[in-house]
Design a protein around this motif. Sequence first.
Motif, short mmCIF file in Angstrom:
data_model
loop_
_atom_site.label_atom_id
_atom_site.label_comp_id
_atom_site.label_asym_id
_atom_site.label_seq_id
_atom_site.Cartn_x
_atom_site.Cartn_y
_atom_site.Cartn_z
N UNK A 178 0.85 -1.20 0.00
CA UNK A 178 0.00 0.00 0.00
C UNK A 178 0.88 1.25 0.00
N UNK A 179 1.99 1.18 0.75
CA UNK A 179 2.94 2.30 0.82
C UNK A 179 3.62 2.53 -0.53
N UNK A 180 3.95 1.42 -1.24
CA UNK A 180 4.56 1.53 -2.58
C UNK A 180 3.59 2.21 -3.55
N UNK A 181 2.30 1.84 -3.46
CA UNK A 181 1.29 2.47 -4.31
C UNK A 181 1.17 3.96 -4.02
N UNK A 182 1.14 4.31 -2.73
CA UNK A 182 1.04 5.72 -2.34
C UNK A 182 2.27 6.51 -2.74
N UNK A 183 3.41 5.82 -2.81
CA UNK A 183 4.67 6.46 -3.23
C UNK A 183 4.56 6.99 -4.65
N UNK A 184 3.83 6.25 -5.51
CA UNK A 184 3.59 6.71 -6.88
C UNK A 184 2.85 8.05 -6.89
N UNK A 185 1.82 8.15 -6.03
CA UNK A 185 1.07 9.41 -5.90
C UNK A 185 1.97 10.52 -5.37
N UNK A 186 2.80 10.16 -4.37
CA UNK A 186 3.65 11.18 -3.73
C UNK A 186 4.72 11.71 -4.67
N UNK A 187 5.31 10.81 -5.50
CA UNK A 187 6.33 11.26 -6.46
C UNK A 187 5.69 12.24 -7.45
N UNK A 188 4.47 11.92 -7.89
CA UNK A 188 3.80 12.85 -8.82
C UNK A 188 3.47 14.16 -8.12
N UNK A 189 3.07 14.08 -6.84
CA UNK A 189 2.74 15.29 -6.08
C UNK A 189 3.94 16.21 -5.95
N UNK A 190 5.13 15.63 -5.71
CA UNK A 190 6.33 16.47 -5.54
C UNK A 190 6.81 17.04 -6.86
N UNK A 191 6.43 16.36 -7.99
CA UNK A 191 6.75 16.92 -9.31
C UNK A 191 5.85 18.13 -9.63
#
Length: 337
Positions: A178-191
């Motif tokens: 679940x954390x790996x999935x959320x990491x995808x969202x977070x990387x896009x958020x920081x971009x």
Amino acid sequence: MYFMLNSNKMFFIFVLFISTLISISSNSWFGCWIGLEINLLSFIPLISSPFNLLASEASLKYFLTQSIASINFLFMILLKMILFKNFFIDNIISIMINSSLLVKMGSAPFHFWFPNIVEGLSWFNNFILMTWQKITPMILLSYYFNKNFLYLMIIFNIMIGAIGGLNQTSLRKLMAFSSINNLGWMIFAIMISENLWIFYFFLYSFLISIMYLFFFNLNMFFINQLFINNINPYIKMNLLINFLSLGGLPPFLGFLPKWIMINFLMTNNFYLLTFLFIMTSLIIIFFYIRIIYSCFMLNYFKMKWFKINLKNNFLKLMNFFSMISISGMIISTFLFL
């Protein structure tokens, strides 16, 4: 909790926090690297335990993967200083620096160490690994990123995070995917923007802290432990609310940052990426609902010796957190007015 009574643990937690501040406030790559090393050397004593072989194994695996990523990171920043400006070389160096930071945060496709290490850690150490340990690599990634490479990594993260959690029986591994999935969202958020990332990260940390507090107090590590009938219905209801909020279902607080990101994706014509984000979120919600459905519907033996008596104050705290999760849509409506 035991770490509050242990002065050594408290010292290493303090150094862990300071090392992150050193990295993110440094004005040179070398200073960032030093902060990362201090962070690694302060986290290992926190997770290693002489009484738990799994924790000792996890600390060794963590040390090896983080050391390899650090060596790669240092080598690449030295290469960048030495080599002349060249678009092709710059591109390769940016991909390598990004890769070493992605290894540090346990991002797919460099995620293979992550679920194994999570399995050997306590809930408190898991919480640190999935929240605080991601701050430094994320912020360093925002300083120097290769856009096309990160788009590919985001797709890897959301796909692997969703599919990898489907066949898990361990709650710790399930939370890792679940954390790996959320990491995808977070990387896009920081971009997109650092403020959006801070907002997403804060809400994600809040939601998983509630989940980990539950699992820690109920001493649960596997899905079948949730089937036992003697668990208070209020606790089951709180679990349902917080799981669905973490999955990002609309009436709950966890949907708010995802809503903002989907809004941005649609206005900037990222239709394929939006489709992938939404579909993988559905898979995440599916395996959360599978746990909750089993927890509510399946009748197992009622064991007389098994009693979970939580302190009244803890139950009140959990109810308060769940109310915050439910009121997410009301809060978000006010924000968008």
